[in-house]
Design an enzyme around this catalytic site. Structure first.
Site, PDB file in Angstrom:
ATOM      1  CB  VAL A  55      -0.959   0.029   1.210  1.00  0.00           C
ATOM      2  CG1 VAL A  55      -1.959  -1.096   1.134  1.00  0.00           C
ATOM      3  CG2 VAL A  55      -0.193  -0.047   2.528  1.00  0.00           C
ATOM      4  CG  ASP A  56       1.352   5.695  -1.996  1.00  0.00           C
ATOM      5  OD1 ASP A  56       2.538   5.743  -1.633  1.00  0.00           O
ATOM      6  OD2 ASP A  56       0.720   6.677  -2.426  1.00  0.00           O
ATOM      7  CE  LYS A  57       3.872   8.722   4.427  1.00  0.00           C
ATOM      8  NZ  LYS A  57       3.009   9.935   4.580  1.00  0.00           N
TER       9      LYS A  57
END
Length: 666
Positions: free
Chosen positions: A335-337
């Protein structure tokens, strides 16, 4: 007349008519010898088989009706078998046709009628239950608006929704469906967006907000300018995507299709050999009937249709059967932050003054002046705060030079202003950065993103921004683990300290920080190399390489993005993180149902074959069990249409209260 016409061409006309003829046949035989012995027809029928025991040169009336029942139920089956043969396809219809015709030839009219009648009634039940599995698509079509109220020539006019023009202002009143995609230009209201996002709680809409066709007003009055009409609306794209997805084949289904192409001819050969060896024609015909792979053929597509339909109803678009099957194997989620684990709306949290000759407002003024020519997302919170405190810049810097991975260099009022990290200051020869570095590290440890501000050759302060952790991020990670995901990995371009603070607050298993887009790709590739099936969640722009490489690319908040709806392997229509574990869990349940269905189909055929050779299983009994197995397979798949506890759960209210989150929100 129309009702009768619809009934005649409906699914139930054939089995009802055939069943009535069978009932009449039995009734005639039960009336007694006189009625039962009324005989019609030529002698050759009697000489053909078991009914030759009659002494007259006529045909029993009861058998006439039984034969008529077989013809009524079997005509369509034979026609389908012939059409299939012209296309070089040997299917189930051919097996049933050969068995029924053979039963008639040997004079076993009851078996012929029973087999065709049961097959016809099974087909009608299959059609009815399959329509139920496609109910999610039917519901989506049903919410499509029929009419719209538009402003034309200064007046309200009600017109068909398909006649709204781009750019027209549409009025949405309480209780009405929104007929177009568009933007609110006036008014306020609450819209039920369940048909798009799967969320049942109405969403407040004000000027500037997006709205989608098919959503329903639950209060208020909105004026909406049309930006998407007809086939260009989000709802139309969803319907199109679900139609394609439900028809797309999974790898297992493709294997079953190949298997059936060989299996059906093999059954015919087995029946022929058994008949020749045993000399028992009835045995051969019975083998044809009980060898029908109907439940096997339908076991996969019915599960896919139900699973994808259930997902669509919950605001989760899965591209097709292959992607649904792959999603069930996901063992790692990357996941991207920013914008995924966090809100994606950073705010200025700190202004640390390092130069005693200056105050907070002066440090903020220089930082905002330098950032006014930057396109970086972190520039906006600095500029917004500066304007709010009355020190916003006028105009733009004379020059702005981005330094990738470090910050920017601007020329403001003839002076050089740097804003970025410690390596940026070192690159430009600024000494005495120890105090600035300590302040930046302290802020980063608290989960904030620090930026050192230097004017000419002096570090004058540090500004820091922070993004709120999404309230459902920790729960998402926990649910992913419960759904069988072994590892949840964060990929971010932010600093290590900031990433660790977010990771600690959300329960992330592995953190990769300070990454460029190509670095994210490398992490995904490495996860795959060690055996993981990887799902990547990102915004589709700077995460594009990683999304393309991952086994499953997931787009969040896709309702407003036509590209995401059409291209993402999984598109989460709403902005609810909990839809991700829900989608993975649903994929796993669907694959489990597929396996159960295959087992039911194969076990049924094996038991029936054993019963035939052991004695006791007739053609009619075999067809009855065969149709029962088909219905069991369909009903088993329909379990996927039920709502689960997690699909009805909503994100917890309020901000997360974990220590790291409290630090970020301080």
């Amino acid at each position: 007349m129309n009702k009768f016409h619809r009934w005649v061409h409906g699914n139930w006309s054939v089995p009802v008519t055939s069943g009535a003829l069978i009932a009449i046949s039995f009734a005639i035989k039960w009336l007694g010898e006189g009625a039962a012995n009324i005989r019609v027809g030529p002698q050759w029928w009697l000489d053909a088989g078991a009914h030759a025991t009659h002494t007259g040169g006529a045909f029993p009336l009861g058998d006439v009706f039984m034969l008529a029942a077989a013809v009524v139920a079997g005509y369509g089956i034979v026609a389908k078998a012939i059409r299939a043969l012209t296309a070089r396809v040997v299917g189930i219809d051919l097996l049933v046709s050969v068995a029924a015709i053979g039963a008639v030839i040997v004079g076993n009219f009851w078996e012929a009628a029973a087999v065709t009648f049961l097959f016809a009634i099974g087909h009608a039940l299959e059609a009815a239950t399959l329509n139920k599995t496609r109910s999610a698509l039917a519901e989506l079509v049903a919410v499509a608006p029929d009419s719209a109220v538009v402003m034309r020539d200064g007046e309200q006019q009600e017109i068909p929704a398909g006649q709204v023009r781009m750019g027209e202002v549409v009025l949405v009143k309480n209780g009405a469906k929104v007929p177009v995609d568009g933007k609110v230009v006036a008014g306020t209201g609450a819209l039920d967006e369940a048909s798009i996002t799967g969320e049942s709680i109405p969403v407040e809409k004000v000027e500037g907000d997006e709205v989608f066709a098919g959503t329903v007003s639950r209060g208020g009055f909105l004026q909406v300018v049309a930006t998407g009409i007809g086939a260009d609306t989000t709802l139309a794209r969803i319907i199109h995507r679900v139609e394609e997805a439900q028809d797309a084949k999974a790898k297992t289904q493709a294997f079953i299709d190949r298997f059936s192409r060989w299996y059906t001819p093999a059954v015919m050969v087995l029946a022929l050999v058994a008949g020749l060896v045993s000399g028992d024609v009835v045995l051969a015909l019975t083998l044809l009937v009980i060898g029908c792979p109907g439940a096997l053929v339908i076991s996969i597509p019915v599960a896919i249709v139900a699973g994808i339909g259930r997902a669509a109803r919950n605001g989760i678009l899965i591209k097709g059967g292959e992607y649904l099957e792959t999603s069930a194997k996901i063992s790692a989620v990357a996941v991207d932050k920013t914008g995924t684990l966090t809100e994606g709306r950073p705010e200025l949290t700190d202004v640390v003054v390092l130069d005693p000759a200056l105050d907070r407002r002066e440090v903020l003024r220089w930082a905002a002046a330098a950032e006014s020519g930057s396109e970086h997302p972190l520039a906006r919170p600095i500029l917004d705060t500066a304007h709010a405190e009355g020190v916003g810049p006028q105009g733009v810097p004379a020059a702005v030079t981005p330094v990738p991975g470090k910050g920017i260099v601007s020329e403001v009022d003839g002076r050089r202003v740097l804003i970025g990290n410690a390596p940026l200051l070192e690159q430009y020869g600024i000494a005495e950065t120890a105090e600035a570095s300590r302040a930046a590290q302290g802020l980063a440890a608290a989960g904030r993103t620090p930026m050192i501000v230097a004017v000419d050759d002096t570090a004058i302060g540090v500004v820091a921004v922070a993004d709120q952790i999404r309230q459902d991020a920790p729960e998402m990670v926990a649910r992913l683990h419960r759904a069988g995901v072994e590892k949840v990995v964060m990929l971010t371009g932010d600093t290590r300290l900031v990433a660790e603070a977010v990771g600690k607050a959300t329960g992330i298993d592995e953190i990769h920080a300070s990454l460029l887009p190509e670095d994210k790709l490398d992490v995904v590739t490495q996860l795959q190399r060690v055996g993981h099936t990887v799902a990547m969640v990102g915004d589709g722009v700077n995460d594009a390489p990683a999304l393309a490489t991952a086994n499953i690319g997931v787009a969040m908040g896709a309702a407003g993005s036509a590209v995401a709806v059409e291209t993402a392997d999984i598109a989460l229509m709403g902005d609810n993180l909990l839809k991700l574990p829900e989608g993975i869990g649903l994929a796993k349940r669907t694959v489990s149902v597929m396996r159960q269905n295959i087992a039911i189909a194969l076990v049924t055929v094996v038991l029936l074959l054993a019963g035939v050779f052991a004695g006791g299983v007739t053609m009619s009994v075999g067809m009855l069990v065969h149709e029962a197995s088909v219905l069991v397979v369909i009903v088993n798949a329909m379990r996927l249409l039920r709502k689960t506890a997690e699909s009805t759960a909503t994100p917890r209210s309020g901000r997360t209260s974990t220590p790291a989150a409290q630090l970020m929100n301080a």
